[in-house]
Design a protein around this motif. Structure first.
Motif, PDB file in Angstrom:
ATOM      1  N   HIS A 102     -47.776  62.819   0.813  1.00 25.92           N
ATOM      2  CA  HIS A 102     -48.604  63.661  -0.056  1.00 25.92           C
ATOM      3  C   HIS A 102     -47.723  64.382  -1.074  1.00 25.92           C
ATOM      4  CE1 HIS A 102     -52.440  63.301   2.165  1.00 25.92           C
ATOM      5  NE2 HIS A 102     -51.607  62.963   3.141  1.00 25.92           N
ATOM      6  N   ALA A 103     -48.343  64.856  -2.149  1.00 23.39           N
ATOM      7  CA  ALA A 103     -47.608  65.558  -3.198  1.00 23.39           C
ATOM      8  C   ALA A 103     -48.458  66.697  -3.738  1.00 23.39           C
ATOM      9  CB  ALA A 103     -47.244  64.587  -4.320  1.00 23.39           C
ATOM     10  N   ARG A 104     -47.777  67.700  -4.288  1.00 24.87           N
ATOM     11  CA  ARG A 104     -48.445  68.883  -4.814  1.00 24.87           C
ATOM     12  C   ARG A 104     -47.874  69.292  -6.162  1.00 24.87           C
ATOM     13  NH1 ARG A 104     -48.654  72.723   0.596  1.00 24.87           N
ATOM     14  NH2 ARG A 104     -50.207  71.479   1.668  1.00 24.87           N
ATOM     15  N   GLY A 105     -48.713  69.937  -6.942  1.00 24.15           N
ATOM     16  CA  GLY A 105     -48.260  70.694  -8.089  1.00 24.15           C
ATOM     17  C   GLY A 105     -48.078  72.121  -7.604  1.00 24.15           C
ATOM     18  N   MET A 106     -47.029  72.803  -8.094  1.00 20.98           N
ATOM     19  CA  MET A 106     -46.727  74.133  -7.566  1.00 20.98           C
ATOM     20  C   MET A 106     -46.296  75.089  -8.663  1.00 20.98           C
ATOM     21  SD  MET A 106     -44.654  73.157  -4.049  1.00 20.98           S
ATOM     22  CE  MET A 106     -43.331  74.139  -4.567  1.00 20.98           C
ATOM     23  N   ARG A 123     -42.843  63.537  -3.463  1.00 22.53           N
ATOM     24  CA  ARG A 123     -43.664  62.787  -2.506  1.00 22.53           C
ATOM     25  C   ARG A 123     -42.696  62.086  -1.550  1.00 22.53           C
ATOM     26  NH1 ARG A 123     -48.720  61.143  -3.229  1.00 22.53           N
ATOM     27  NH2 ARG A 123     -48.515  61.236  -5.476  1.00 22.53           N
ATOM     28  N   TYR A 124     -42.666  62.571  -0.342  1.00 21.31           N
ATOM     29  CA  TYR A 124     -41.741  62.030   0.650  1.00 21.31           C
ATOM     30  C   TYR A 124     -42.518  61.213   1.659  1.00 21.31           C
ATOM     31  CZ  TYR A 124     -39.030  65.760  -1.443  1.00 21.31           C
ATOM     32  OH  TYR A 124     -38.402  66.584  -2.331  1.00 21.31           O
ATOM     33  N   LYS A 125     -42.309  59.914   1.652  1.00 20.85           N
ATOM     34  CA  LYS A 125     -43.049  59.032   2.543  1.00 20.85           C
ATOM     35  C   LYS A 125     -42.588  59.116   3.991  1.00 20.85           C
ATOM     36  CE  LYS A 125     -44.475  55.855  -0.969  1.00 20.85           C
ATOM     37  NZ  LYS A 125     -44.834  54.527  -1.322  1.00 20.85           N
ATOM     38  N   LEU A 176     -52.385  66.870  -5.360  1.00 16.39           N
ATOM     39  CA  LEU A 176     -52.539  66.039  -6.555  1.00 16.39           C
ATOM     40  C   LEU A 176     -53.661  65.025  -6.453  1.00 16.39           C
ATOM     41  CD1 LEU A 176     -48.818  65.474  -7.572  1.00 16.39           C
ATOM     42  CD2 LEU A 176     -50.498  66.972  -8.635  1.00 16.39           C
ATOM     43  N   GLU A 177     -53.919  64.461  -5.278  1.00 19.27           N
ATOM     44  CA  GLU A 177     -54.931  63.409  -5.151  1.00 19.27           C
ATOM     45  C   GLU A 177     -56.267  63.897  -4.608  1.00 19.27           C
ATOM     46  OE1 GLU A 177     -51.783  62.940  -3.829  1.00 19.27           O
ATOM     47  OE2 GLU A 177     -51.044  61.686  -5.439  1.00 19.27           O
TER      48      GLU A 177
END
Length: 188
Positions: free
Chosen positions: A130-134, A88-90, A108-109
């Motif tokens: 934002h962040a992801r599962g991959m 997660r890179y702000k 993820l959210e």
């Protein structure tokens, strides 16, 4: 000060390489060549060194092509497959341009419970914060472009490799590759 790399150009390179039907080393060589033609002052067509990378549980090989305080371009992939957390890179947007294989991901959210699939020639963009599962399938390779405060990505990129895997050599090799790219930029 504007950005030097255009995501549309990277998308065009990815589509061209996919259309040529190359695989393995030829795929990587051709991708690097086309990127160097598009950005001759930024990217060197000479093959760089592959470096092991583990970040967010995602284990693969990375080749650094361009690095500045505001942008980077790398080739990343795995012959065997891997999965984990995108990070997660702000302060950085991350673009992936798939040139071989398949990447499945989910936000993820999000309330959406379905996974998305990225196929060769396609592009995905993870926005800042934002962040992801991959899941990166075996034989998957992509061009990754980061735009923003690039230095803020380095702790995520290095901590897993160093503190969890205790892989000092990969961190050392990454530092050597970063140094080469910075020196190249300073010479211009």
């Amino acid at each position: 000060m504007g950005y030097k790399i255009d995501p549309d150009v990277l998308a065009s390179v990815a589509k061209q390489v996919v259309g040529e039907g190359l695989a393995g080393n030829e795929l990587i060589t051709r991708t690097t060549q086309l990127l160097a033609e598009a950005y001759p002052d930024l990217i060197d067509a000479a093959p760089g060194r592959w470096v092991g990378s583990k970040a967010g549980g995602i284990l693969g090989k990375v080749r650094f092509l361009y690095f500045s305080p505001r942008e980077y371009v790398v080739l990343f992939g795995t012959p065997t497959g891997t999965q984990g957390f995108s990070g997660r890179y702000k302060h950085v947007d991350i673009h992936k341009f798939l040139i071989a294989g398949q990447i499945d991901w989910y936000n993820l959210e999000s309330d959406d419970l379905t996974a998305m699939t990225l196929r060769p020639g396609e592009h995905t963009h993870t926005e800042r914060g934002h962040a992801r599962g991959m899941t990166i399938h075996p034989g998957s390779w992509h061009v990754e472009y980061g735009r923003g405060a690039v230095a803020t990505t380095l702790p995520f990129a290095m901590v897993d490799t160093l503190l969890v895997s205790l892989e000092v050599e990969s961190v050392r090799r990454s530092a050597v590759e970063f140094t080469k790219l910075v020196r190249r930029r300073l010479r211009r």
